[in-house]
Scaffold this active site. Structure first.
Site, PDB file in Angstrom:
ATOM      1  N   LYS A   1      58.778 -16.336  13.995  1.00 48.74           N
ATOM      2  CA  LYS A   1      59.960 -15.484  13.829  1.00 48.74           C
ATOM      3  C   LYS A   1      61.160 -16.272  13.288  1.00 48.74           C
ATOM      4  O   LYS A   1      61.128 -17.517  13.250  1.00 48.74           O
ATOM      5  CB  LYS A   1      60.254 -14.826  15.184  1.00 48.74           C
ATOM      6  CG  LYS A   1      59.137 -13.870  15.655  1.00 48.74           C
ATOM      7  CD  LYS A   1      59.483 -13.234  17.002  1.00 48.74           C
ATOM      8  CE  LYS A   1      58.432 -12.215  17.427  1.00 48.74           C
ATOM      9  NZ  LYS A   1      58.830 -11.529  18.706  1.00 48.74           N
TER      10      LYS A   1
ATOM     11  N   TYR B   1      57.716  -2.395  14.059  1.00 49.58           N
ATOM     12  CA  TYR B   1      57.959  -2.271  15.509  1.00 49.58           C
ATOM     13  C   TYR B   1      58.182  -0.813  15.927  1.00 49.58           C
ATOM     14  O   TYR B   1      58.809  -0.568  16.957  1.00 49.58           O
ATOM     15  CB  TYR B   1      59.152  -3.131  15.909  1.00 49.58           C
ATOM     16  CG  TYR B   1      58.833  -4.611  15.995  1.00 49.58           C
ATOM     17  CD1 TYR B   1      57.982  -5.112  16.995  1.00 49.58           C
ATOM     18  CD2 TYR B   1      59.357  -5.523  15.088  1.00 49.58           C
ATOM     19  CE1 TYR B   1      57.683  -6.461  17.086  1.00 49.58           C
ATOM     20  CE2 TYR B   1      59.062  -6.886  15.175  1.00 49.58           C
ATOM     21  CZ  TYR B   1      58.222  -7.343  16.179  1.00 49.58           C
ATOM     22  OH  TYR B   1      57.923  -8.680  16.264  1.00 49.58           O
TER      23      TYR B   1
ATOM     24  N   PHE C   1      66.187  -2.244  23.340  1.00 52.40           N
ATOM     25  CA  PHE C   1      66.350  -3.469  22.551  1.00 52.40           C
ATOM     26  C   PHE C   1      65.973  -3.298  21.077  1.00 52.40           C
ATOM     27  O   PHE C   1      66.011  -4.250  20.314  1.00 52.40           O
ATOM     28  CB  PHE C   1      65.532  -4.609  23.179  1.00 52.40           C
ATOM     29  CG  PHE C   1      64.048  -4.332  23.298  1.00 52.40           C
ATOM     30  CD1 PHE C   1      63.194  -4.489  22.207  1.00 52.40           C
ATOM     31  CD2 PHE C   1      63.500  -3.913  24.505  1.00 52.40           C
ATOM     32  CE1 PHE C   1      61.830  -4.243  22.313  1.00 52.40           C
ATOM     33  CE2 PHE C   1      62.133  -3.667  24.619  1.00 52.40           C
ATOM     34  CZ  PHE C   1      61.295  -3.823  23.513  1.00 52.40           C
TER      35      PHE C   1
ATOM     36  N   ARG D   1      47.119 -14.698  22.283  1.00 44.76           N
ATOM     37  CA  ARG D   1      48.115 -14.269  23.284  1.00 44.76           C
ATOM     38  C   ARG D   1      48.221 -15.321  24.398  1.00 44.76           C
ATOM     39  O   ARG D   1      49.310 -15.582  24.910  1.00 44.76           O
ATOM     40  CB  ARG D   1      47.751 -12.899  23.876  1.00 44.76           C
ATOM     41  CG  ARG D   1      47.788 -11.725  22.890  1.00 44.76           C
ATOM     42  CD  ARG D   1      49.161 -11.317  22.432  1.00 44.76           C
ATOM     43  NE  ARG D   1      50.066 -10.997  23.496  1.00 44.76           N
ATOM     44  CZ  ARG D   1      51.149 -10.213  23.352  1.00 44.76           C
ATOM     45  NH1 ARG D   1      51.445  -9.664  22.165  1.00 44.76           N
ATOM     46  NH2 ARG D   1      51.948  -9.989  24.352  1.00 44.76           N
TER      47      ARG D   1
ATOM     48  N   THR E   1      55.849 -12.740  27.007  1.00 41.21           N
ATOM     49  CA  THR E   1      56.960 -12.297  26.152  1.00 41.21           C
ATOM     50  C   THR E   1      58.259 -13.001  26.537  1.00 41.21           C
ATOM     51  O   THR E   1      59.019 -13.434  25.670  1.00 41.21           O
ATOM     52  CB  THR E   1      57.132 -10.768  26.287  1.00 41.21           C
ATOM     53  OG1 THR E   1      55.877 -10.138  26.040  1.00 41.21           O
ATOM     54  CG2 THR E   1      58.175 -10.248  25.317  1.00 41.21           C
TER      55      THR E   1
ATOM     56  N   ARG F   1      55.640 -20.145  23.448  1.00 43.90           N
ATOM     57  CA  ARG F   1      56.916 -19.560  23.869  1.00 43.90           C
ATOM     58  C   ARG F   1      57.608 -20.431  24.924  1.00 43.90           C
ATOM     59  O   ARG F   1      58.838 -20.547  24.924  1.00 43.90           O
ATOM     60  CB  ARG F   1      56.708 -18.128  24.345  1.00 43.90           C
ATOM     61  CG  ARG F   1      56.564 -17.158  23.157  1.00 43.90           C
ATOM     62  CD  ARG F   1      56.101 -15.799  23.580  1.00 43.90           C
ATOM     63  NE  ARG F   1      56.277 -14.791  22.533  1.00 43.90           N
ATOM     64  CZ  ARG F   1      55.718 -13.584  22.578  1.00 43.90           C
ATOM     65  NH1 ARG F   1      54.956 -13.237  23.612  1.00 43.90           N
ATOM     66  NH2 ARG F   1      55.924 -12.722  21.600  1.00 43.90           N
TER      67      ARG F   1
ATOM     68  N   ASN G   1      61.944 -14.938  20.831  1.00 40.98           N
ATOM     69  CA  ASN G   1      60.827 -15.604  21.505  1.00 40.98           C
ATOM     70  C   ASN G   1      59.818 -16.270  20.560  1.00 40.98           C
ATOM     71  O   ASN G   1      58.642 -16.369  20.870  1.00 40.98           O
ATOM     72  CB  ASN G   1      60.156 -14.645  22.484  1.00 40.98           C
ATOM     73  CG  ASN G   1      59.623 -13.411  21.807  1.00 40.98           C
ATOM     74  OD1 ASN G   1      59.702 -13.294  20.589  1.00 40.98           O
ATOM     75  ND2 ASN G   1      59.058 -12.507  22.587  1.00 40.98           N
TER      76      ASN G   1
ATOM     77  N   HIS H   1      55.186 -13.949  17.143  1.00 37.80           N
ATOM     78  CA  HIS H   1      54.508 -12.673  17.400  1.00 37.80           C
ATOM     79  C   HIS H   1      53.011 -12.923  17.480  1.00 37.80           C
ATOM     80  O   HIS H   1      52.486 -13.783  16.773  1.00 37.80           O
ATOM     81  CB  HIS H   1      54.790 -11.699  16.249  1.00 37.80           C
ATOM     82  CG  HIS H   1      53.939 -10.457  16.298  1.00 37.80           C
ATOM     83  ND1 HIS H   1      54.233  -9.397  17.121  1.00 37.80           N
ATOM     84  CD2 HIS H   1      52.782 -10.140  15.663  1.00 37.80           C
ATOM     85  CE1 HIS H   1      53.298  -8.465  16.981  1.00 37.80           C
ATOM     86  NE2 HIS H   1      52.406  -8.890  16.096  1.00 37.80           N
TER      87      HIS H   1
ATOM     88  N   GLU I   1      48.580  -4.838  11.195  1.00 37.61           N
ATOM     89  CA  GLU I   1      49.698  -5.753  10.950  1.00 37.61           C
ATOM     90  C   GLU I   1      49.378  -6.737   9.821  1.00 37.61           C
ATOM     91  O   GLU I   1      50.250  -7.058   9.000  1.00 37.61           O
ATOM     92  CB  GLU I   1      50.031  -6.499  12.242  1.00 37.61           C
ATOM     93  CG  GLU I   1      50.603  -5.570  13.309  1.00 37.61           C
ATOM     94  CD  GLU I   1      50.713  -6.198  14.702  1.00 37.61           C
ATOM     95  OE1 GLU I   1      51.163  -5.488  15.614  1.00 37.61           O
ATOM     96  OE2 GLU I   1      50.349  -7.386  14.873  1.00 37.61           O
TER      97      GLU I   1
HETATM   98  N1  UDP Z   1      61.706  -7.704  23.171  1.00 41.38           N
HETATM   99  C1  UDP Z   1      63.039  -7.748  23.586  1.00 41.38           C
HETATM  100  N2  UDP Z   1      63.341  -7.358  24.858  1.00 41.38           N
HETATM  101  C2  UDP Z   1      62.396  -6.940  25.749  1.00 41.38           C
HETATM  102  C3  UDP Z   1      61.051  -6.892  25.319  1.00 41.38           C
HETATM  103  C4  UDP Z   1      60.744  -7.280  24.032  1.00 41.38           C
HETATM  104  O1  UDP Z   1      63.916  -8.106  22.802  1.00 41.38           O
HETATM  105  O2  UDP Z   1      62.740  -6.597  26.901  1.00 41.38           O
HETATM  106  C5  UDP Z   1      61.352  -8.114  21.796  1.00 41.38           C
HETATM  107  C6  UDP Z   1      60.688  -9.493  21.755  1.00 41.38           C
HETATM  108  O3  UDP Z   1      61.076 -10.144  20.541  1.00 41.38           O
HETATM  109  C7  UDP Z   1      59.218  -9.104  21.745  1.00 41.38           C
HETATM  110  C8  UDP Z   1      59.239  -7.855  20.859  1.00 41.38           C
HETATM  111  O4  UDP Z   1      60.431  -7.184  21.248  1.00 41.38           O
HETATM  112  O5  UDP Z   1      58.394 -10.134  21.223  1.00 41.38           O
HETATM  113  C9  UDP Z   1      58.057  -6.930  21.015  1.00 41.38           C
HETATM  114  O6  UDP Z   1      57.914  -6.612  22.400  1.00 41.38           O
HETATM  115  P1  UDP Z   1      56.483  -6.602  23.090  1.00 41.38           P
HETATM  116  O7  UDP Z   1      56.642  -5.960  24.414  1.00 41.38           O
HETATM  117  O8  UDP Z   1      55.472  -6.031  22.150  1.00 41.38           O
HETATM  118  O9  UDP Z   1      56.198  -8.166  23.345  1.00 41.38           O
HETATM  119  P2  UDP Z   1      55.143  -9.164  22.672  1.00 41.38           P
HETATM  120  O10 UDP Z   1      53.912  -8.370  22.342  1.00 41.38           O
HETATM  121  O11 UDP Z   1      55.816  -9.743  21.453  1.00 41.38           O
HETATM  122  O12 UDP Z   1      54.896 -10.210  23.723  1.00 41.38           O
HETATM  123 MG    MG Z   2      53.667  -6.603  21.325  1.00 45.46          MG
END
Ligand code: UDP
Ligand code: MG
Length: 139
Positions: free
Chosen positions: A11, A51, A59, A87, A93, A104, A114, A117, A128
């Site tokens: 990112k 997204y 958010f 993952r 996350t 992370r 974070n 992705h 994607e």
């Molecule tokens: N995000 C955020 N606040 C939150 C949760 C997610 O800003 O409370 C952002 C963060 O950059 C995250 C992205 O939104 O990576 C997508 O969220 P997701 O729940 O899909 O998390 P990921 O799959 O990336 O772990």
């Molecule tokens: Mg996700």
């Protein structure tokens, strides 16, 4: 159909902080083969589409702002059990909850910024990957 492929983005914060090399090193050391890769920047409309599943979340606006503020490294990665293993490699996350040694934990500043992705399913990995790459960019 399981494809053993996942999709990732380093990112904007990772690119800004000069962490591309260190993160790619961890990805390689963890046994992923790079199928496709490029430095690119998402438009607002790209990020809103990518997204879309989060569009009702509080958010969402910040997420789109963050993901479009500078270039990202987009890549498709291949390995047995790619989605789940990637993952695990990136961690939770929220970096505060991420396991020691995960990308992370090492490089993310916050739950919002974070670092990386990782796709959450084989189906989304295919969607994607196709969002960012044409067939002739996949090797
Ligand atoms: N995000 C955020 N606040 C939150 C949760 C997610 O800003 O409370 C952002 C963060 O950059 C995250 C992205 O939104 O990576 C997508 O969220 P997701 O729940 O899909 O998390 P990921 O799959 O990336 O772990
Ligand atoms: Mg996700």
């Amino acid at each position: 159909m399981a494809t053993n492929r996942t999709f990732t983005m380093l990112k904007p914060d990772s690119v800004e902080k000069g962490h591309i090399g260190a993160i790619l090193e961890k990805i390689n050391a963890s046994g992923f083969r790079i199928v496709a890769m490029k430095l690119t920047q998402m438009t607002k409309s790209d990020a809103e589409t990518f997204y879309e599943i989060h569009k009702e979340r509080p958010f969402f606006g910040e997420l789109v702002e963050y993901m479009t503020r500078g270039p990202i490294v987009a890549a498709i990665l291949e390995k047995e059990n790619a989605v789940e293993d990637f993952r695990t490699l990136i961690g939770a996350t929220n970096p505060a909850d991420a396991a020691e040694g995960t990308i992370r934990k090492l490089y993310a500043a916050s739950i919002g910024e974070n670092a990386v992705h990782g796709s959450d399913s084989d189906e989304n990995a295919a969607i994607e990957g196709a969002f960012h790459f044409s067939g002739r960019e996949m090797f």
